[in-house]
Design an enzyme around this catalytic site. Structure first.
Site, PDB file in Angstrom:
ATOM      1  N   TYR A   1      -2.275  -0.505  10.705  1.00  0.00           N
ATOM      2  CA  TYR A   1      -2.043  -0.939   9.308  1.00  0.00           C
ATOM      3  C   TYR A   1      -1.041  -0.237   8.415  1.00  0.00           C
ATOM      4  O   TYR A   1      -0.254  -1.126   7.914  1.00  0.00           O
ATOM      5  CB  TYR A   1      -3.423  -0.212   8.622  1.00  0.00           C
TER       6      TYR A   1
ATOM      7  N   SER B   1       0.816  -1.143  -0.025  1.00  0.00           N
ATOM      8  CA  SER B   1      -0.081   0.039  -0.365  1.00  0.00           C
ATOM      9  C   SER B   1       0.708   1.156  -0.027  1.00  0.00           C
ATOM     10  O   SER B   1       2.046   1.344   0.679  1.00  0.00           O
ATOM     11  CB  SER B   1      -0.789   0.034   1.359  1.00  0.00           C
TER      12      SER B   1
END
Length: 700
Positions: A590, A577
């Site tokens: 995250y 990501s």
């Protein structure tokens, strides 16, 4: 398949009420599809059907007789009307004046396009004269196991007379072509009461004046052979009787899982191959039999069989009574090399001045005593069909050897079919392999937006794909959708919780059983969470780390183990990501887990290089469409972090990007494709951002 138990008769499936509403070509199609629906009648791509139909000539308007015959390369079970070639019968008869004899019969194929009716683009097959010159309106040419068992017996002619009397005649082996068409014409002229003929080493011809009569004759003649073999072979042990034990189902699968990647690695130097494992009753019975190796060495008889399977299989040196897999694995390189050398010697012994160059000398069929049969080919469908054809060959050997002696096709005759100039021309007309043909991919998170889009992109270029996901309902829907577009052969699914070590191992074992190995891992499983750090509980932190860090480690470790055993390198892509490079507010768990992914990929790139394993990372950002992680609380949490409504989030991300564009799953899939394709063959340890531009995530 030919069996020795009762209740194996073919059913008469003809529905006259339905057929009565059809045109003659439609009845031909109906008959063809009925016959092709049962592999005891003919296998995929095998056999031919035809009808002679009166139609108006599109040029003169006058009625003419037209031959409708299955076109080159078609399959009677799945053929449509456009799969039939159409030719003027008067022109086909006119070809006899041009025929210069058996030494020149191949040139007659070049005349067939000149006989085409109504500019039909479907190419006529080499079998066209066999149908044209039989003086009946409807002709079936099938390859039923029960009848080929007669055709492949040493006393084939006597058996034909014993079983059928004069109703079915017999002709010696003759390669399909113009000369055999003339033989069949002469046979019909000399035997006006015959309903068909057995072709030695080949198959069955039957005929009739109506589509229904022809179909019912075909069914009846095959059933008579089945019944005769059931009676004659009822008390005789198959293949000389069992002399080897058969391992249990789980043990058979375990052995296959070890053997398939090793074999695949040894035979995939020129082109990657896809495997198929078959441990059906017929195969196990054959591999347990005393005469298995002797029969296998004789080669297959029917040309349709060995064109798919090669003349002979490779019998793997494995003793199911004293299993020693390490010893067997150690013996594989020499055994495969010896098979290749023998094929090269066969080519040199039999080649003609105009023979095409030698093709891939590796075996297609690998028989493993007590375990089953492994086949390898250019794609899954071909590997599966090759296995089906060798099961047909096994059934033929069972039948012929139970009542006589089985006879394979003579070596030179087999070579002349396998390396036939016309067969080579057909192969040369095939489309070029797609870039990922023969490649096998496993995609975690395969039922989600990015995972499914990636699967679609890899399937488009010829890969086989195993979808792995924890959401079984979504997984089943994704498999159904993709299989509907790309065939069931090239898509499989497996439930996988990437945090469970045993499930990770089982998922890769499943990929091996289904396809033979692995070339591509797309590690894409994901979750999402958002909270200020002082409100992030330990379970949320651990869950992010378990799935996005430990989970990526577990699947990558399994991929490494498999790719190293296979010895052909591989491609691993982590879907991380933008958050792994650029921090985001209220998402410490995250972002940290995604950063761990990126660094793990770099470490793996270092370790994998010497084995040809490339590891790269794709960093998406704000892929909302189709993404399950954006379908729940994550969207609300991210919207709250930016003080906006959830439905404003996608537009916010678009405007935030440098290019002012939204990012979709297909965009990420394209980046993944780049890393698994030859376009990036010299890239490893790299990161590719797919975020429409974000200065914070520029790599430095």
């Amino acid at each position: 398949m030919l069996e020795t138990r009762g209740g194996t008769r073919l059913a008469d499936l003809w529905d006259e009420t339905r057929a009565a509403t059809m045109s003659e070509p439609e009845r031909l199609l109906y008959r063809s599809n009925l016959l092709g629906s049962d592999k005891r009648i003919t296998n995929y791509g095998g056999g031919n059907t035809s009808a002679k139909v009166t139609q108006a000539d599109p040029f003169t308007g006058e009625p003419v007789e037209v031959l409708w015959v299955k076109g080159s390369g078609g399959d009677v079970g799945t053929i449509k009307l456009d799969g039939f070639a159409t030719l003027y019968m008067d022109k086909l008869h006119g070809l006899k004046k041009l025929y210069r004899g058996v030494d020149h019969e191949d040139e007659m194929v070049g005349y067939l396009p000149h006989c085409t009716f109504n500019l039909n683009p479907r190419a006529a097959s080499i079998d066209t004269p066999l149908h044209a010159y039989v003086p009946y309106r409807h002709v079936d040419h099938m390859h039923p196991d029960a009848v080929i068992a007669i055709a492949a017996a040493q006393n084939s002619k006597t058996l034909t007379e014993t079983i059928y009397g004069g109703e079915i005649g017999w002709l010696p082996w003759k390669r399909p072509g113009f000369e055999l068409g003339l033989w069949l014409e002469a046979f019909c002229r000399d035997n006006p009461d015959a309903k068909g003929v057995v072709l030695a080493g080949h198959g069955l011809f039957t005929w009739g004046d109506t589509a229904r009569e022809c179909y019912e004759t075909t069914i009846r003649i095959i059933n008579r052979a089945i019944a005769w073999f059931e009676e004659e072979a009822a008390d005789k042990p198959a293949f000389g009787g069992a002399v080897r034990p058969v391992l249990g189902p789980e043990e058979r699968r375990r052995v296959a899982e070890r053997l398939m990647p090793a074999i695949r690695g040894l035979i995939s130097d020129a082109q990657r191959k896809v495997g198929h494992f078959d441990d059906s009753e017929a195969v196990l019975e054959f591999t347990a039999g005393r005469d298995m190796e002797t029969l296998a060495a004789l080669g297959t008889s029917c040309p349709d069989h060995f064109l798919r399977t090669k003349r002979t299989p490779l019998v793997v040196d494995f003793d199911p009574a004293r299993p020693d897999l390490d010893r067997t694995l150690g013996s594989l390189p020499a055994a495969i090399a010896a098979y290749r050398e023998e094929h090269a010697a066969y080519y040199e012994r039999c080649k003609r001045p105009d023979s095409p160059p030698m093709r891939d000398p590796n075996a297609v069929v690998y028989l493993v005593p007590g375990v089953g049969m492994i086949t390898f080919a250019k794609d899954k469908a071909t590997a599966r069909v090759s296995a089906e054809f060798y099961v047909n060959a096994i059934n033929v050997m069972r039948g012929a050897s139970s009542v006589s002696s089985y006879v394979g096709l003579a070596e030179q005759e087999a070579f002349d079919i396998e390396y036939w100039v016309l067969e080579e021309a057909k192969l040369q007309r095939l489309p070029r392999p797609r870039p990922l043909a023969g490649k096998i991919a496993l995609i975690t998170g395969g039922a989600g937006g990015i995972g499914k889009a990636t699967a679609e992109r890899l399937l488009q270029d010829g890969a086989c794909v195993v979808l792995a996901d924890i959401d079984e309902k979504a997984l089943a829907l994704a498999e159904e959708e993709l299989a509907g577009r790309y065939t069931a052969d090239c898509v499989r699914r497996v439930r996988l919780d990437v945090t469970a070590e045993d499930e990770a191992a089982a998922a890769f074992a499943h990929a091996v059983r289904e396809y033979g190995g692995l070339d591509i891992l797309v590690s894409n499983a994901g979750i999402s969470s958002a909270a200020p750090v002082d409100e992030t509980d330990l379970s949320t932190w651990n869950r992010n780390m378990d799935i996005l860090s430990t989970g990526y480690f577990l699947v990558a470790r399994e991929a490494f183990r498999l790719m190293k055993r296979q010895g052909t390198g591989g491609e691993i892509v982590f879907v991380a990501s933008k958050n792994g490079l650029a921090a985001s507010p209220n998402a410490a768990a995250y972002c940290t887990a995604k950063a761990a992914e990126i660094h793990l990929a770099r470490c793996l790139a270092l370790e994998g290089a010497e084995f040809g394993i490339r590891v790269n990372t794709v960093n998406p950002d704000a892929v909302l469409r189709g993404s399950r992680i954006w379908s729940g609380a994550w969207r609300e949490q991210r919207a709250a972090a930016y003080n906006m409504r959830p439905d404003e989030l996608e537009e916010h991300y678009r405007k935030r990007s440098l290019l002012k564009l939204s990012v979709y799953p297909e965009d990420v899939a394209e980046a993944i494709y780049f890393f698994v394709s030859d376009m990036s063959a010299k890239s490893t340890g790299n990161i590719l951002n797919v975020d429409a531009g974000n200065a914070q995530s520029f790599t430095r």
